[in-house]
Design an enzyme around this catalytic site. Structure first.
Site, PDB file in Angstrom:
ATOM      1  N   CYS A 113      41.064  75.654  43.602  1.00 51.87           N
ATOM      2  CA  CYS A 113      42.637  75.123  42.937  1.00 51.87           C
ATOM      3  C   CYS A 113      43.142  76.397  42.256  1.00 51.87           C
ATOM      4  CB  CYS A 113      42.526  73.898  42.258  1.00 51.87           C
ATOM      5  SG  CYS A 113      44.329  73.475  41.837  1.00 51.87           S
ATOM      6  N   CYS A 128      44.361  74.542  38.705  1.00 51.70           N
ATOM      7  CA  CYS A 128      43.502  73.991  37.678  1.00 51.70           C
ATOM      8  C   CYS A 128      42.118  74.559  37.764  1.00 51.70           C
ATOM      9  CB  CYS A 128      43.423  72.416  37.577  1.00 51.70           C
ATOM     10  SG  CYS A 128      42.235  71.794  38.871  1.00 51.70           S
ATOM     11  N   CYS A 178      43.936  67.598  40.334  1.00 51.06           N
ATOM     12  CA  CYS A 178      45.165  67.719  39.687  1.00 51.06           C
ATOM     13  C   CYS A 178      46.357  67.679  40.636  1.00 51.06           C
ATOM     14  CB  CYS A 178      45.274  69.035  38.786  1.00 51.06           C
ATOM     15  SG  CYS A 178      45.893  70.654  40.100  1.00 51.06           S
ATOM     16  N   ASP A 236      36.009  70.690  52.966  1.00 48.64           N
ATOM     17  CA  ASP A 236      36.120  69.203  53.452  1.00 48.64           C
ATOM     18  C   ASP A 236      35.753  68.318  52.695  1.00 48.64           C
ATOM     19  OD1 ASP A 236      36.667  70.647  55.951  1.00 48.64           O
ATOM     20  OD2 ASP A 236      34.619  71.057  56.428  1.00 48.64           O
ATOM     21  N   ASP A 238      36.471  63.288  56.497  1.00 49.00           N
ATOM     22  CA  ASP A 238      37.294  64.066  56.925  1.00 49.00           C
ATOM     23  C   ASP A 238      36.622  64.827  58.086  1.00 49.00           C
ATOM     24  OD1 ASP A 238      39.639  66.275  56.640  1.00 49.00           O
ATOM     25  OD2 ASP A 238      37.822  67.509  56.142  1.00 49.00           O
ATOM     26  N   CYS A 296      44.690  69.633  45.809  1.00 47.30           N
ATOM     27  CA  CYS A 296      43.476  69.538  45.096  1.00 47.30           C
ATOM     28  C   CYS A 296      43.332  68.228  44.559  1.00 47.30           C
ATOM     29  CB  CYS A 296      43.945  70.430  43.674  1.00 47.30           C
ATOM     30  SG  CYS A 296      42.562  70.332  42.509  1.00 47.30           S
ATOM     31  N   GLU A 318      41.066  59.890  59.008  1.00 51.72           N
ATOM     32  CA  GLU A 318      42.497  60.334  59.288  1.00 51.72           C
ATOM     33  C   GLU A 318      43.197  59.727  60.568  1.00 51.72           C
ATOM     34  OE1 GLU A 318      41.960  65.063  59.440  1.00 51.72           O
ATOM     35  OE2 GLU A 318      40.013  64.135  59.588  1.00 51.72           O
TER      36      GLU A 318
END
Ligand SMILES: [Zn+2]
Length: 339
Positions: A280, A283, A264, A290, A113, A261, A197
Site C-alpha cells: 500500500c 499505509c 486502510c 491475491d 479471488d 488496500c 467474484e
C-alpha cells in the site's frame, strides 16, 4: 433410448422458449457420445455389484454390461447415462440429487479471488492452483499437435495421433475437475458464507477491453486464451459451490478489489507492486496481492475507486464506478439483446 433422446430434446426446446436456457446445440460426433436410460430400476434397467471393484448394469436391448464400481449406486436413482468421452473412455453415471454440504455453523466467512498465477486465493491466506499438465506432458502435447498437422486427413496415423492428443487433454481436464470438486467441497464444509467474484462483470470488462473499446491495448491472443481456459475452471468452481453450498454463496462485484488496500482502503493502481506483491502506498501494508483481493471480497462490499479530484490533468478511468453502480464515463453500448 431414442425415445428418451426425443424427450430430452423436447424438454430442451421448451426451456429455450421459456427463456431460462439457451438454444440446444448440435450434437458433435466424437464429443457428445452417449445416451440416457430413464425408468424404474428392476424394470427397464437394473444394476448389481459383482465384487468389490466390479459391477454390472442391465441396459435395454444390450444386456448386462460390466463396469468399474467406483461408488455405491443410491436406491433413488431413476436414470443413468452412458458416455464415451473424447479420449475413448466409457463411463456410466447414475443420476441422483445429492444433499447439500453442511456448513460448520460458526458463521465463518471466506472470500475467494481468482488470479492468473494462483487459481484461487482465500482470504485466510491459503493459495491453491489448478494442476495442469507437467512440462514434459505439455511438450509432448505440442509435438503431437505438430505431427497432427502433417498427417494426411483420413489416415490411420492421423486417427492415432488424435486419440493420443485426446488422452493427454483428458488428463488435463480430469485434474481440473478433481481440483474443482475437492476445493468446492472443502470450502462448503469449512465456511458458512462464501463470497466470490461475480464472473459476469469480469467477463464483460474483458470483452470490452479486447475488442471494441480499445483495440490499441489489445491483450495478446495467447494471454486471452490462457485466461479463458482459466476462466472455465473458475466458472465451474462457482457453479459447483452453488450446488454444494446452496444459498450460502454471495457474488461480489470484483471491480478494484485487487487495487484497494484491505487495511486502510486506499485505492491506487500502483499499490500492486508486482504479480504477487501488494504494497500500500498510503499505509505500507504488505500482503500477497491475491490474498489482499480475497480479503476485500470477503468484506463483501463492492469497492469503489473514483479518480481523485486533485488530479485534473488525468482523464477519469474508463468505466469508473459511480456510488450508485453504473459507469459514468462508459461508451454508450449498443443493445445486443432485449432479454
Ligand atoms: Zn493501506
Amino acid at each position: 433410448m431414442q425415445q428418451q433422446a426425443l424427450r430430452d430434446f423436447a424438454q430442451a426446446m421448451a426451456r429455450f422458449f421459456a427463456g431460462t436456457h439457451r438454444r440446444p446445440r448440435w450434437r458433435k460426433a466424437g464429443v457428445h457420445e452417449g445416451f440416457r436410460i430413464v425408468g424404474r430400476r428392476g424394470g427397464q434397467w437394473d444394476v448389481r455389484r459383482l465384487s468389490r471393484k466390479v459391477g454390472e448394469v442391465r441396459i435395454p436391448k444390450v444386456g448386462w454390461v460390466r463396469f468399474r464400481w467406483s461408488r455405491d449406486v443410491p436406491d433413488e436413482a431413476r436414470s443413468f447415462r452412458v458416455n464415451r468421452d473424447r479420449a475413448g473412455r466409457w463411463h456410466v453415471c447414475f443420476a441422483v440429487i445429492p444433499p447439500p454440504v453442511e456448513g460448520p455453523g460458526t458463521g465463518a466467512v471466506v472470500g475467494v479471488d481468482r488470479g492468473v498465477a494462483v487459481s484461487a486465493a482465500l482470504s485466510t491466506g491459503e493459495l491453491s492452483s489448478v494442476p495442469g499438465l507437467r512440462d514434459s506432458e505439455a511438450e509432448r502435447l505440442g509435438r503431437l499437435q505438430r505431427r497432427l498437422a502433417r498427417a494426411q486427413r483420413g489416415s490411420n496415423r492421423r486417427r492415432r495421433i488424435k486419440t493420443a492428443i485426446a488422452r493427454l487433454k483428458a488428463r488435463q481436464t480430469d485434474r481440473r475437475k478433481d481440483w474443482v470438486e475437492k476445493t468446492s467441497t472443502d470450502l462448503a464444509r469449512r465456511f458458512d458464507l462464501i463470497r466470490v467474484e461475480d464472473l459476469k462483470i469480469g467477463a464483460m470488462v474483458r470483452s470490452a477491453r479486447g475488442t471494441i473499446a480499445a483495440p490499441g491495448v489489445n491483450v495478446r491472443a495467447k494471454t486471452g486464451l490462457n485466461r479463458s481456459i482459466h476462466a472455465a475452471g473458475w466458472g465451474h468452481l462457482a457453479i459447483r459451490l452453488e450446488h454444494k453450498a446452496a444459498g450460502r454463496v454471495e457474488k461480489i462485484n470484483p471491480a478494484y478489489t485487487s487495487q484497494t488496500c484491505h487495511a486502510c482502503g486506499h485505492c491506487a493502481a500502483d499499490n500492486r507492486e508486482s504479480q504477487t506483491v501488494f504494497r500500500c502506498r498510503a499505509c505500507g501494508h504488505v500482503d500477497h496481492a491475491d490474498v489482499n483481493a480475497a480479503k476485500n471480497i470477503a468484506a463483501g462490499r463492492a469497492v469503489t475507486c473514483l479518480p481523485r479530484p486533485t488530479d485534473p490533468d488525468r482523464p477519469p478511468v474508463r468505466g469508473a464506478l459511480q456510488p450508485l453502480g453504473g459507469a459514468l464515463n462508459r461508451e454508450p453500448q449498443p443493445v445486443l439483446s432485449s432479454a
